[in-house]
Design a protein around this motif. Structure first.
Motif, PDB file in Angstrom:
ATOM      1  N   THR A  37      52.721 177.581 151.519  1.00 48.58           N
ATOM      2  CA  THR A  37      53.391 176.499 150.805  1.00 48.58           C
ATOM      3  C   THR A  37      52.368 175.755 149.960  1.00 48.58           C
ATOM      4  N   ASP A  38      52.815 175.249 148.826  1.00 46.36           N
ATOM      5  CA  ASP A  38      52.014 174.383 147.978  1.00 46.36           C
ATOM      6  C   ASP A  38      52.860 173.143 147.743  1.00 46.36           C
ATOM      7  N   ASP A  39      52.359 172.003 148.175  1.00 46.21           N
ATOM      8  CA  ASP A  39      53.106 170.740 148.105  1.00 46.21           C
ATOM      9  C   ASP A  39      54.498 170.895 148.704  1.00 46.21           C
ATOM     10  N   ASP A  40      54.548 171.526 149.891  1.00 47.94           N
ATOM     11  CA  ASP A  40      55.770 171.730 150.686  1.00 47.94           C
ATOM     12  C   ASP A  40      56.795 172.654 150.037  1.00 47.94           C
ATOM     13  N   GLU A  41      56.396 173.390 149.012  1.00 45.25           N
ATOM     14  CA  GLU A  41      57.289 174.337 148.353  1.00 45.25           C
ATOM     15  C   GLU A  41      56.838 175.760 148.707  1.00 45.25           C
ATOM     16  N   LEU A  42      57.750 176.570 149.248  1.00 49.19           N
ATOM     17  CA  LEU A  42      57.434 177.933 149.666  1.00 49.19           C
ATOM     18  C   LEU A  42      57.027 178.779 148.463  1.00 49.19           C
ATOM     19  N   LYS A  43      55.938 179.540 148.603  1.00 48.76           N
ATOM     20  CA  LYS A  43      55.416 180.378 147.517  1.00 48.76           C
ATOM     21  C   LYS A  43      55.320 181.822 147.973  1.00 48.76           C
ATOM     22  N   ARG A  44      55.358 182.722 147.010  1.00 50.20           N
ATOM     23  CA  ARG A  44      55.206 184.152 147.274  1.00 50.20           C
ATOM     24  C   ARG A  44      53.809 184.586 146.873  1.00 50.20           C
ATOM     25  N   LEU A  45      53.304 185.600 147.556  1.00 51.90           N
ATOM     26  CA  LEU A  45      51.993 186.161 147.219  1.00 51.90           C
ATOM     27  C   LEU A  45      52.163 187.328 146.260  1.00 51.90           C
ATOM     28  N   PRO A  46      51.270 187.529 145.339  1.00 52.76           N
ATOM     29  CA  PRO A  46      50.090 186.726 145.045  1.00 52.76           C
ATOM     30  C   PRO A  46      50.489 185.396 144.403  1.00 52.76           C
ATOM     31  N   TYR A  47      49.631 184.385 144.577  1.00 51.70           N
ATOM     32  CA  TYR A  47      49.906 183.047 144.074  1.00 51.70           C
ATOM     33  C   TYR A  47      48.668 182.497 143.387  1.00 51.70           C
ATOM     34  N   ARG A  48      48.884 181.823 142.264  1.00 55.65           N
ATOM     35  CA  ARG A  48      47.776 181.208 141.536  1.00 55.65           C
ATOM     36  C   ARG A  48      48.164 179.779 141.167  1.00 55.65           C
ATOM     37  N   SER A  49      47.228 178.868 141.392  1.00 52.15           N
ATOM     38  CA  SER A  49      47.433 177.472 141.033  1.00 52.15           C
ATOM     39  C   SER A  49      46.107 176.932 140.517  1.00 52.15           C
ATOM     40  N   GLY A  50      45.999 176.743 139.219  1.00 55.97           N
ATOM     41  CA  GLY A  50      44.761 176.227 138.639  1.00 55.97           C
ATOM     42  C   GLY A  50      43.579 177.106 138.952  1.00 55.97           C
ATOM     43  N   ASP A  51      42.615 176.588 139.712  1.00 56.29           N
ATOM     44  CA  ASP A  51      41.383 177.302 140.041  1.00 56.29           C
ATOM     45  C   ASP A  51      41.486 178.157 141.298  1.00 56.29           C
ATOM     46  N   ILE A  52      42.677 178.259 141.888  1.00 58.36           N
ATOM     47  CA  ILE A  52      42.860 178.921 143.182  1.00 58.36           C
ATOM     48  C   ILE A  52      43.729 180.163 143.031  1.00 58.36           C
ATOM     49  N   THR A  53      43.292 181.253 143.670  1.00 55.54           N
ATOM     50  CA  THR A  53      44.079 182.478 143.726  1.00 55.54           C
ATOM     51  C   THR A  53      44.217 182.882 145.185  1.00 55.54           C
ATOM     52  N   ILE A  54      45.452 183.207 145.595  1.00 58.06           N
ATOM     53  CA  ILE A  54      45.718 183.621 146.974  1.00 58.06           C
ATOM     54  C   ILE A  54      46.493 184.936 146.918  1.00 58.06           C
ATOM     55  N   PHE A  55      46.051 185.897 147.710  1.00 56.24           N
ATOM     56  CA  PHE A  55      46.726 187.189 147.726  1.00 56.24           C
ATOM     57  C   PHE A  55      46.585 187.827 149.103  1.00 56.24           C
ATOM     58  N   ARG A  56      47.437 188.815 149.350  1.00 61.24           N
ATOM     59  CA  ARG A  56      47.365 189.565 150.608  1.00 61.24           C
ATOM     60  C   ARG A  56      46.327 190.660 150.409  1.00 61.24           C
ATOM     61  N   GLN A  57      45.220 190.539 151.135  1.00 61.82           N
ATOM     62  CA  GLN A  57      44.130 191.502 151.029  1.00 61.82           C
ATOM     63  C   GLN A  57      44.507 192.817 151.706  1.00 61.82           C
ATOM     64  N   SER A  58      45.230 192.711 152.820  1.00 60.94           N
ATOM     65  CA  SER A  58      45.721 193.870 153.566  1.00 60.94           C
ATOM     66  C   SER A  58      46.863 193.384 154.449  1.00 60.94           C
ATOM     67  N   SER A  59      47.363 194.248 155.304  1.00 58.94           N
ATOM     68  CA  SER A  59      48.466 193.829 156.178  1.00 58.94           C
ATOM     69  C   SER A  59      48.026 192.778 157.186  1.00 58.94           C
ATOM     70  N   MET A  60      46.722 192.630 157.409  1.00 62.82           N
ATOM     71  CA  MET A  60      46.218 191.673 158.396  1.00 62.82           C
ATOM     72  C   MET A  60      45.516 190.467 157.785  1.00 62.82           C
ATOM     73  N   TYR A  61      45.238 190.464 156.489  1.00 62.78           N
ATOM     74  CA  TYR A  61      44.429 189.400 155.895  1.00 62.78           C
ATOM     75  C   TYR A  61      45.053 188.808 154.639  1.00 62.78           C
TER      76      TYR A  61
END
Length: 107
Positions: A37-61
């Motif tokens: 979540t970003d500011d209590d709003e559900l997000k899907r991966l991969p996700y990018r917000s400004g200087d931040i990138t979030i992604f599923r590296q593998s099924s465990m990470y």
């Protein structure tokens, strides 16, 4: 920031339940059930917000990295754990607490 839940009989038996990144722009929560979540709003991966990138590296990470030297890798199974790495520019300017076997410090 980390969120812990009681996981045993004594007050000292806890387990990591969420990892929170908090800045003036974002409040990103990665929870044990792999919700982002970003500011209590559900997000899907991969996700990018400004200087931040979030992604599923593998099924465990799930991995979060920034362009300012912060990297967080969250292991979602079999045990929920977080690995935090900061750039050398933060040397001598960071504080942390390793209070649980589920929180690993990585330099």
């Amino acid at each position: 920031m980390a969120v812990y839940e009681k996981s045993g009989y004594s007050h000292s038996e806890t387990s990591l339940s969420a990892v929170i990144y908090l800045s003036t722009k974002d409040k990103i929560v990665i929870s044990q059930n792999e919700l982002l979540t970003d500011d209590d709003e559900l997000k899907r991966l991969p996700y990018r917000s400004g200087d931040i990138t979030i992604f599923r590296q593998s099924s465990m990470y799930i991995q979060m990295f920034t362009n300012f030297g912060l990297e967080v890798v969250v292991q979602t199974s079999p045990v929920f754990q977080a690995y935090v790495k900061v750039g050398s520019q933060f040397k001598g300017r960071t504080l942390g607490k390793k209070s649980s076997p589920h929180v690993k410090e990585k330099t």
